[in-house]
Enzyme design. Structure first.
Site, short mmCIF file in Angstrom:
data_model
loop_
_atom_site.label_atom_id
_atom_site.label_comp_id
_atom_site.label_asym_id
_atom_site.label_seq_id
_atom_site.Cartn_x
_atom_site.Cartn_y
_atom_site.Cartn_z
N ARG A 1 -71.18 25.20 -11.48
CA ARG A 1 -70.87 26.64 -11.57
C ARG A 1 -72.05 27.48 -11.05
O ARG A 1 -73.20 27.17 -11.32
CB ARG A 1 -70.62 27.02 -13.03
N THR B 1 -79.99 34.65 -20.33
CA THR B 1 -80.78 34.85 -19.12
C THR B 1 -82.12 35.43 -19.54
O THR B 1 -82.21 36.03 -20.61
CB THR B 1 -80.08 35.91 -18.21
N1 GLY Z 1 -75.93 35.45 -16.75
C1 GLY Z 1 -76.16 34.09 -16.76
C2 GLY Z 1 -75.00 33.25 -16.47
O1 GLY Z 1 -73.87 33.63 -16.65
O2 GLY Z 1 -75.18 32.16 -16.05
#
Ligand code: GLY
Length: 280
Positions: free
Chosen positions: A182, A154
């Site tokens: 997702r 991220t």
């Molecule tokens: N923190 C980013 C993700 O799990 O997509």
């Protein structure tokens, strides 16, 4: 109040860094310094947008161009921004073929519906003039073909300006090879949050971050009297007890910056009037 900004590019152990640590550091240094200039000139909103857009534009980071690829061979990106003073959260989930998901998230802050997902989010972006952009890169295609995935890379930024405004912004390409569609934590209040007295951006395994509702949990603890440092420590130790994997950057109403993680090393850089500090 003094201008202050902190940015991150994920957690070292979750990225396939392959000896690129100094490249990461150089990039984070430059982006933190440049965004601090923007923050000085135009305030916290512009500062975090400059930082996250620049991180999205660099192939090195898992957001925007260089995002990881989902199991069906598509890239779907998520990003959000929160205005701590106005208490407005806006974001995009699983948007496709735009250069800067964070700028679409920002555009949504002025709409009556401030979080959009999937194909309608992409359609919304096109209608607002965001051009078609291909975020695929060679190194992500190689990773995908080798069925290699990360664990939730991220990018993010949190800033405070002289008017006391705090903004948090976060953007991700997800984990790679995830089930198509997702939903990451990055465009939820678990992964990105700001209030009048703090801002926070998370990185790591999205499912873990959502399960613990990390960012909003820390914010509530701070609101109810804990110092930001203690609120973070308490939440991170709960994460460790669950065996979760996440990291975070945060900033309080005085511009103090914090970095913590359940394991590994968060790749960050922070700039204020005192200078720059970064991961070592
Ligand atoms: N923190 C980013 C993700 O799990 O997509």
């Amino acid at each position: 109040m003094a201008n202050s900004i902190i940015i991150h590019g994920g957690i070292k152990e979750f990225e396939n860094l392959e000896g690129k640590e100094s490249e990461y550091q150089k990039a984070l240094h430059k982006i933190a310094r440049d965004s601090y200039e923007v923050l000085n000139e135009k305030g916290a909103r512009a500062g975090v947008l400059a930082a996250v857009s620049a991180l999205e534009d660099l192939e090195l980071f898992n957001a925007g161009t260089g995002s990881r690829i989902q199991a069906d061979g598509e890239i779907r990106m998520s990003a959000s921004i929160m205005d701590g003073k106005k208490n407005i959260f806006s974001g995009v989930i699983n948007i496709q073929y735009v250069k800067n998901p964070i700028l679409v998230a920002e555009q949504l802050a002025s709409e009556k519906n401030s979080v959009l997902a999937g194909e309608p989010a992409t359609r919304y972006a096109r209608a607002r003039g965001f051009e078609n952009h291909n975020p695929f890169t060679r190194h992500r295609l190689r990773e995908h073909q080798a069925a290699k995935s990360g664990r939730g890379g991220t990018v993010g930024a949190v800033a405070l300006d002289n008017d006391g405004a705090i903004f948090a912004a976060t953007s991700t390409g997800g984990t790679g090879n995830e089930i198509p569609g997702r939903v990451s934590d990055s465009a939820t209040v678990a992964g990105n949050y700001a209030s009048l007295n703090m801002g926070i951006s998370c990185t790591g395994v999205g499912e873990d971050i959502v399960n613990l509702c990390v960012a909003a949990r820390i914010s509530t603890r701070k609101l109810e009297g804990l110092s930001l440092e203690h609120a973070i420590k308490k939440t991170v130790s709960e994460g460790i007890e669950f065996g979760y994997m996440f990291g975070l950057i945060a900033l309080d109403e005085n511009g103090n910056t914090f970095v913590d993680q359940t394991q590994g090393k968060t790749l960050y850089a922070a700039v204020d009037a005192q200078g720059i500090r970064t991961f070592t």
